[in-house]
Design a protein around this motif. Structure first.
Motif, PDB file in Angstrom:
ATOM      1  N   LEU A 189      10.128   4.992   0.454  1.00  0.00           N
ATOM      2  CA  LEU A 189      10.379   5.889  -0.664  1.00  0.00           C
ATOM      3  C   LEU A 189      11.829   6.344  -0.592  1.00  0.00           C
ATOM      4  O   LEU A 189      12.259   6.921   0.413  1.00  0.00           O
ATOM      5  N   LEU A 190      12.583   6.066  -1.627  1.00  0.00           N
ATOM      6  CA  LEU A 190      14.004   6.406  -1.642  1.00  0.00           C
ATOM      7  C   LEU A 190      14.206   7.920  -1.665  1.00  0.00           C
ATOM      8  O   LEU A 190      13.463   8.647  -2.322  1.00  0.00           O
ATOM      9  N   ARG A 191      15.175   8.372  -0.917  1.00  0.00           N
ATOM     10  CA  ARG A 191      15.590   9.775  -0.871  1.00  0.00           C
ATOM     11  C   ARG A 191      14.462  10.726  -0.464  1.00  0.00           C
ATOM     12  O   ARG A 191      14.363  11.842  -0.966  1.00  0.00           O
ATOM     13  N   SER A 192      13.593  10.283   0.418  1.00  0.00           N
ATOM     14  CA  SER A 192      12.519  11.176   0.871  1.00  0.00           C
ATOM     15  C   SER A 192      12.883  11.768   2.225  1.00  0.00           C
ATOM     16  O   SER A 192      13.555  11.144   3.038  1.00  0.00           O
ATOM     17  N   SER A 193      12.448  12.991   2.433  1.00  0.00           N
ATOM     18  CA  SER A 193      12.654  13.649   3.706  1.00  0.00           C
ATOM     19  C   SER A 193      11.394  14.418   4.043  1.00  0.00           C
ATOM     20  O   SER A 193      10.988  15.297   3.281  1.00  0.00           O
ATOM     21  N   PRO A 194      10.738  14.050   5.131  1.00  0.00           N
ATOM     22  CA  PRO A 194      11.087  12.992   6.068  1.00  0.00           C
ATOM     23  C   PRO A 194      10.891  11.608   5.442  1.00  0.00           C
ATOM     24  O   PRO A 194      10.214  11.480   4.417  1.00  0.00           O
ATOM     25  N   PRO A 195      11.474  10.590   6.059  1.00  0.00           N
ATOM     26  CA  PRO A 195      11.342   9.243   5.512  1.00  0.00           C
ATOM     27  C   PRO A 195       9.877   8.814   5.394  1.00  0.00           C
ATOM     28  O   PRO A 195       9.063   9.131   6.253  1.00  0.00           O
ATOM     29  N   ALA A 196       9.579   8.119   4.308  1.00  0.00           N
ATOM     30  CA  ALA A 196       8.221   7.612   4.088  1.00  0.00           C
ATOM     31  C   ALA A 196       8.304   6.102   3.953  1.00  0.00           C
ATOM     32  O   ALA A 196       9.125   5.581   3.191  1.00  0.00           O
ATOM     33  N   ALA A 197       7.475   5.398   4.718  1.00  0.00           N
ATOM     34  CA  ALA A 197       7.452   3.937   4.662  1.00  0.00           C
ATOM     35  C   ALA A 197       6.014   3.457   4.785  1.00  0.00           C
ATOM     36  O   ALA A 197       5.190   4.086   5.460  1.00  0.00           O
ATOM     37  N   VAL A 198       5.726   2.347   4.118  1.00  0.00           N
ATOM     38  CA  VAL A 198       4.409   1.719   4.188  1.00  0.00           C
ATOM     39  C   VAL A 198       4.610   0.218   4.359  1.00  0.00           C
ATOM     40  O   VAL A 198       5.707  -0.299   4.166  1.00  0.00           O
ATOM     41  N   ARG A 199       3.536  -0.474   4.716  1.00  0.00           N
ATOM     42  CA  ARG A 199       3.619  -1.921   4.878  1.00  0.00           C
ATOM     43  C   ARG A 199       2.324  -2.573   4.431  1.00  0.00           C
ATOM     44  O   ARG A 199       1.284  -1.915   4.294  1.00  0.00           O
ATOM     45  N   GLY A 200       2.394  -3.888   4.209  1.00  0.00           N
ATOM     46  CA  GLY A 200       1.225  -4.653   3.809  1.00  0.00           C
ATOM     47  C   GLY A 200       1.394  -6.111   4.192  1.00  0.00           C
ATOM     48  O   GLY A 200       2.511  -6.583   4.409  1.00  0.00           O
ATOM     49  N   LYS A 201       0.288  -6.824   4.248  1.00  0.00           N
ATOM     50  CA  LYS A 201       0.344  -8.230   4.659  1.00  0.00           C
ATOM     51  C   LYS A 201       0.778  -9.157   3.531  1.00  0.00           C
ATOM     52  O   LYS A 201       1.196 -10.286   3.775  1.00  0.00           O
ATOM     53  N   ASP A 202       0.699  -8.684   2.289  1.00  0.00           N
ATOM     54  CA  ASP A 202       1.157  -9.432   1.120  1.00  0.00           C
ATOM     55  C   ASP A 202       1.534  -8.413   0.044  1.00  0.00           C
ATOM     56  O   ASP A 202       1.297  -7.211   0.224  1.00  0.00           O
ATOM     57  N   PRO A 203       2.160  -8.852  -1.045  1.00  0.00           N
ATOM     58  CA  PRO A 203       2.581  -7.870  -2.058  1.00  0.00           C
ATOM     59  C   PRO A 203       1.433  -7.028  -2.631  1.00  0.00           C
ATOM     60  O   PRO A 203       1.618  -5.838  -2.893  1.00  0.00           O
ATOM     61  N   ALA A 204       0.266  -7.618  -2.818  1.00  0.00           N
ATOM     62  CA  ALA A 204      -0.867  -6.843  -3.340  1.00  0.00           C
ATOM     63  C   ALA A 204      -1.274  -5.758  -2.341  1.00  0.00           C
ATOM     64  O   ALA A 204      -1.572  -4.628  -2.729  1.00  0.00           O
TER      65      ALA A 204
END
Length: 68
Positions: A40-55
């Motif tokens: 997530l751009l410009r988030s504090s604290p930083p937020a990130a997620v992941r996935g095995k494919d785009p869906a």
């Protein structure tokens, strides 16, 4: 609100560009291990997620949004 269907009805699964267009506040990329990531751009604290494919990445973004 982004589309909530898993595909377009013809079996087309979203690609990384589709996810990035649906969630413009998120920076999306494919990592060197083959997993897909978004932050997530410009988030504090930083937020990130992941996935095995785009869906899966799209679903992870949706889950993060619904829980925060």
């Amino acid at each position: 609100m982004p589309d909530t269907t898993p595909s377009d009805g013809t079996g087309h699964q979203p690609d990384l560009d589709d996810v990035a267009r649906a969630y413009p506040r998120w920076h999306c990329w494919k990592g060197i291990t083959g997993l897909f990531y978004a932050r997530l751009l410009r988030s504090s604290p930083p937020a990130a997620v992941r996935g095995k494919d785009p869906a899966d990445l799209r679903d992870s973004i949706r889950d993060w949004i619904n829980n925060h």
